[in-house]
Design a protein around this motif. Structure first.
Motif, PDB file in Angstrom:
ATOM      1  N   MET A 275     118.700  -0.005  74.557  1.00 60.34           N
ATOM      2  CA  MET A 275     119.008   1.158  73.708  1.00 60.34           C
ATOM      3  C   MET A 275     117.866   1.353  72.720  1.00 60.34           C
TER       4      MET A 275
ATOM      5  N   HIS B 188     115.882   7.004  72.531  1.00 60.41           N
ATOM      6  CA  HIS B 188     116.644   8.000  73.269  1.00 60.41           C
ATOM      7  C   HIS B 188     115.703   9.086  73.770  1.00 60.41           C
TER       8      HIS B 188
ATOM      9  N   CYS C  16     115.464  12.814  75.003  1.00 58.50           N
ATOM     10  CA  CYS C  16     116.206  14.067  75.041  1.00 58.50           C
ATOM     11  C   CYS C  16     116.139  14.642  76.452  1.00 58.50           C
TER      12      CYS C  16
ATOM     13  N   GLN D  80     111.235  11.542  72.578  1.00 60.64           N
ATOM     14  CA  GLN D  80     111.795  10.209  72.380  1.00 60.64           C
ATOM     15  C   GLN D  80     112.183  10.000  70.919  1.00 60.64           C
TER      16      GLN D  80
ATOM     17  N   LEU E 270     116.632   5.974  67.725  1.00 60.85           N
ATOM     18  CA  LEU E 270     117.885   6.104  66.974  1.00 60.85           C
ATOM     19  C   LEU E 270     118.184   4.877  66.123  1.00 60.85           C
TER      20      LEU E 270
ATOM     21  N   PRO F 289     115.475   2.418  77.492  1.00 63.86           N
ATOM     22  CA  PRO F 289     115.963   3.537  76.682  1.00 63.86           C
ATOM     23  C   PRO F 289     117.482   3.683  76.709  1.00 63.86           C
ATOM     24  N   LEU F 290     117.976   4.377  75.705  1.00 62.64           N
ATOM     25  CA  LEU F 290     119.387   4.744  75.652  1.00 62.64           C
ATOM     26  C   LEU F 290     119.518   6.031  76.452  1.00 62.64           C
ATOM     27  N   VAL F 291     120.099   5.951  77.633  1.00 65.03           N
ATOM     28  CA  VAL F 291     120.225   7.146  78.464  1.00 65.03           C
ATOM     29  C   VAL F 291     121.600   7.217  79.102  1.00 65.03           C
ATOM     30  N   ARG F 292     122.052   8.451  79.205  1.00 67.47           N
ATOM     31  CA  ARG F 292     123.383   8.674  79.752  1.00 67.47           C
ATOM     32  C   ARG F 292     123.506   8.139  81.179  1.00 67.47           C
TER      33      ARG F 292
END
Ligand SMILES: Nc1ncnc2c1ncn2[C@@H]1O[C@H](COP(=O)(O)OP(=O)(O)O)[C@@H](O)[C@H]1O
Ligand SMILES: [Mg+2]
Length: 361
Positions: free
Chosen positions: A277, A280, A282, A288, A291, A313-316
């Motif tokens: 995480m 993030h 977009c 980037q 967060l 990364p923090l990714v869905r």
């Protein structure tokens, strides 16, 4: 009264909380009687002093009931503490892997100071990535508090685990990885006591009874945190290397420190830190955003002289992959995320000294 008679009588002593007795659990290592003295040697793995006390009291009670028995000594050994050394001896004598698991070349432990940092997600993706590199890979979900490997790999928690002719558990295979999860053995509603040190004991016991076959790497998803349960596990399964998953917050520093200490105490080499995480991306514009702060894990790694093995990364898609039971490395290996995990896996396999062509060193 012979040594065997005493052994028979000791079968009335149950392991606290279990229906099984201490003899069948293999805790009674030796009994000797001579005219002046009687000695019972116990080998008890747990860190829980209450359990040790209860077992010793049970044995004492049995000995006290035997008429004419000379004064007795009950000697309690702690095998877990030198399991690493034992395993190395065993390896020399039998040609087993250095970790003591037959056929398993390397054991890689994935730990985190606390839950929810993505340890299981990372462990699962690394396991699949290692398999894609051509390695023979197993994944053991030892998280007794919240086993998530079944979900991450889309295996129903009530899957039937087969046993082979020798009664050993046969792992469930998904995406080229052989899986064993505590989730296969503890039901959703099982009482909390099963999730503590008792279960660790049971776990250690059956860990040696999995038919992994030949593996280059066994990835271990440890329970979150660094308490007794984790320490018992790290001591029971001699591990070849540990990685610590953390998030970038500065507060995570103390967690990483505890993780490092835990591995050091068990003489497990710490291979590095993985930041999850980390930032993030977009989905609209590709920007980037950090967060949870920037460079946290790098500072932590530096502070302890460790390598930063990667920043995820923090990714869905990663959360969705988890929920769908389909790791991104398997479904989309050429994506940025897929390539990132493959890169980290390649790096780790180099550090561990395993590669697909040559097998392990
Ligand atoms: N990099 C990431 N990006 C988005 N979601 C993530 C990421 N890593 C983990 N998650 C999600 O966070 C939650 C906790 O992850 P999990 O791997 O179960 O953590 P842990 O094993 O440390 O408790 C899960 O819902 C998972 O899908
Ligand atoms: Mg987990």
């Amino acid at each position: 009264m012979t040594e065997n008679d005493i052994r028979e009588l000791l079968k009335s002593v149950k392991y606290p909380g279990f229906t099984r007795d201490i003899v069948s659990f293999g805790l009674v290592k030796g009994i000797s009687i001579d005219p002046k003295r009687c000695e019972v040697r116990l080998s008890i793995l747990t860190e829980n002093p209450d359990v040790v006390r209860q077992i010793v009291a049970g044995v004492e009670a049995v000995l006290a009931r035997i008429e004419g028995l000379p004064p007795g000594d009950i000697i309690v050994e702690r095998p877990a503490l030198d399991r690493g050394a034992q395993a190395r001896q065993l390896a020399k004598a039998t040609g087993r892997g250095p970790n003591g698991l037959p056929g398993v070349a390397r054991v890689l432990a994935v730990a985190s100071g606390k839950g929810g940092v993505g340890k299981s997600t990372v462990a699962a993706h690394l396991a699949v990535a290692l398999a894609r590199l051509g390695l023979r890979v197993g994944l053991l979900d030892a998280d007794i508090y919240g086993p998530s490997v079944p979900l991450l790999f889309g295996v129903p928690a009530d899957v039937t685990v087969a046993s082979d002719a020798e009664g050993r558990l046969v792992p469930v295979e998904r995406y080229g990885v052989k899986l064993v999860s505590m989730g296969f053995f503890i039901g959703e509603g099982s009482p909390l006591i099963w999730r503590g040190p008792m279960l660790t004991k049971a776990l250690s016991q059956f860990l040696n009874d999995v038919a992994w076959g030949e593996l280059d790497v066994l990835v271990l998803d440890l329970p979150p945190g660094t308490g007794d349960v984790q320490l018992t596990l790290t001591q029971t399964l001699a591990m070849d290397g540990g990685v610590i998953v953390t998030t970038p917050q500065d507060v995570a520093l103390a967690d990483v420190e505890r993780g490092v200490k835990m591995f050091q105490q068990a003489e497990v080499p710490v291979l590095g830190v993985l930041e999850n995480m980390s930032f993030h991306v977009c989905t609209g514009c590709g920007t980037q955003t950090h967060l949870f702060g920037d460079g946290g894990a790098a500072r932590v790694a530096n502070r302890f002289g460790l390598a930063l093995l990667g920043a995820i990364p923090l990714v869905r898609t990663l959360r969705e992959a988890g929920d769908a039971g389909a790791p991104v490395v398997a479904t989309d290996p050429d994506s940025d995320l897929g390539r990132l995990f493959l890169e980290i896996a390649e790096n780790l396999s180099r550090i561990l000294g395993v590669n697909a062509e040559a097998g392990h060193a």
